[in-house]
Design a protein around this motif. Structure first.
Motif: not given
Length: 86
Positions: A69-70, A73-74, A76-77
């Motif tokens: 999950d992280w 997110k990373l 996408r960031h």
């Protein structure tokens, strides 16, 4: 914790690499029984400097869900903040 998750290096649920299931089971158990700070310490050199100073522990695919999950997110960031510069 200092324990290496053995799942990440060897998928013990299959014998795809040609190892018999009983061999896989024995390897897995040997890693889990390994005691680098106890019984097996005398034969090790600077084991405390490795990524698994406390030995090995069992893990499942679900144990990696939060990490995945992280990572999403990373990613996408990073994509949203990409400037085109190297």
């Amino acid at each position: 914790k200092g324990n290496m998750l053995i799942y990440q290096y060897f998928d013990f649920s299959t014998a795809e690499d040609g190892l018999a299931p009983d061999v896989i089971k024995k390897i897995r158990q040997a890693l889990l029984d390994f005691q680098p700070k106890g019984r097996d310490a005398s034969g090790l050199y600077h084991w405390d400097r490795t990524e698994m100073p406390n030995g090995f522990t069992s893990a499942s695919d679900a144990d990696y869900a939060e990490i995945r999950d992280w990572m999403v997110k990373l990613d996408r960031h990073l994509e949203s903040n990409h400037t085109g510069a190297p």
